[in-house]
Design an enzyme around this catalytic site. Structure first.
Site, PDB file in Angstrom:
ATOM      1  CG  PHE A  25      45.580  36.264  43.330  1.00  0.00           C
ATOM      2  CD1 PHE A  25      46.215  36.974  44.144  1.00  0.00           C
ATOM      3  CD2 PHE A  25      45.571  35.130  43.188  1.00  0.00           C
ATOM      4  CE1 PHE A  25      46.472  35.518  45.174  1.00  0.00           C
ATOM      5  CE2 PHE A  25      45.486  34.427  44.258  1.00  0.00           C
ATOM      6  CZ  PHE A  25      45.485  35.046  45.632  1.00  0.00           C
ATOM      7  CB  SER A  93      43.122  38.823  36.020  1.00  0.00           C
ATOM      8  OG  SER A  93      42.324  37.832  37.012  1.00  0.00           O
ATOM      9  CG  MET A  94      43.923  41.467  42.431  1.00  0.00           C
ATOM     10  SD  MET A  94      44.328  40.540  43.389  1.00  0.00           S
ATOM     11  CE  MET A  94      46.524  40.889  43.122  1.00  0.00           C
ATOM     12  CG  ASP A 194      38.736  34.432  31.628  1.00  0.00           C
ATOM     13  OD1 ASP A 194      39.238  33.079  32.977  1.00  0.00           O
ATOM     14  OD2 ASP A 194      38.892  35.300  32.031  1.00  0.00           O
ATOM     15  CG  HIS A 224      41.928  34.620  33.539  1.00  0.00           C
ATOM     16  ND1 HIS A 224      41.175  35.517  33.196  1.00  0.00           N
ATOM     17  CD2 HIS A 224      43.522  35.019  33.574  1.00  0.00           C
ATOM     18  CE1 HIS A 224      41.603  36.385  34.709  1.00  0.00           C
ATOM     19  NE2 HIS A 224      42.834  36.338  34.583  1.00  0.00           N
TER      20      HIS A 224
END
Length: 260
Positions: A25, A93-94, A194, A224
């Site tokens: 994202f 992530s997303m 993260d 992250h």
């Protein structure tokens, strides 16, 4: 609107084993490009699409929703499935959440999943304010470049449009309900340090999927965006070993590469 330098989608025509990579994202394909190139060099067919509204300017993202982002990775997956004998889906992530939804929806058409710091929830009190706040405030501070390695930056937005953040919150709730439908072999790699996605997200995903072949790997040296961080090579090598374990005849074909 021109794409930011480095944020272009990436495609490599290789052999009968394909990998779809899903970026995160407000990020772009740049965060996964070294991983994609690593797999391409080993003869795989690789697809790394640019999600709608990403890789240009945050105003473009303001008018997109999770349905747009998911439709793009679903389209790219169908393209790979039509071309390859065996297909894997990887995500950051997303992009991890997008990968999990693809797995839930497509079942055994997907051979396996590798997710890095996958997101499962929009955290904090601000998440509950999103339905109202998005009508009052257009953006909040960006999420990009949570990287421990010196001198490395992620190509992403420095602002998060709140309409898009509200949409991603809805998307995570949908994916969370669908996690029990995920049955594929999976590798989950997570960074204890993260600053974007807390460890609770990985723990919840692992507790809810129905996969029985699951490997959890801790990335001690990275934040992250671990795919651009100190543990990047480990991520690449672990994913390659995972593919080698599940797909026969890997690495026998070479192909041609194209960006853009």
């Amino acid at each position: 609107m021109p794409v930011l330098p480095g944020a272009e989608p990436y495609r490599h025509e290789g052999g009968e084993v394909g990998v779809l990579l899903c970026h995160g994202f407000t990020g772009s394909p740049q965060s996964l490009r070294p991983w994609a190139e690593y797999l391409a060099e080993r003869g795989l067919t690789v697809s790394l699409p640019l999600l709608p509204g990403h890789g240009t300017r945050w105003e473009d993202m303001q008018v997109t929703t999770w349905e747009d982002w998911y439709a793009e990775v679903d389209r790219a997956l169908e393209e790979l499935l039509a071309q390859c004998r065996t297909v894997f889906v990887f995500g950051l992530s997303m992009g991890g959440a997008l990968s999990l939804r693809l797995a839930a929806k497509h079942g055994d058409r997907i051979a396996g999943l590798v997710v890095v710091n996958p997101a499962n929830k929009v955290h904090g009190l601000s998440a509950y304010a999103l339905p109202v706040a998005r009508h009052l405030v257009r953006t909040t501070k960006g999420l990009a470049s949570d990287i421990a390695k010196e001198g490395v930056a992620e190509v992403g937005y420095d602002r998060v449009p709140l309409h898009a953040a509200h949409s991603v919150r809805k998307f995570f709730r949908i994916v969370d309900k669908e996690l029990p439908q995920v049955t594929q072999p999976m590798v989950l790699l997570r960074s204890p340090q993260d600053h974007v996605v807390p460890p609770a997200d990985s723990a919840r995903i692992l507790s809810r999927v129905s996969s029985t072949d699951v490997t959890e790997i801790v990335l001690e040296q990275s934040y992250h965006v671990a795919t651009l961080d100190h543990d990047a090579e480990r991520i690449f090598e672990e994913s390659w070993a995972f593919i080698g374990r599940l797909a026969t005849g890997v690495g026998t074909a070479k192909g041609s590469t194209s960006g853009g």
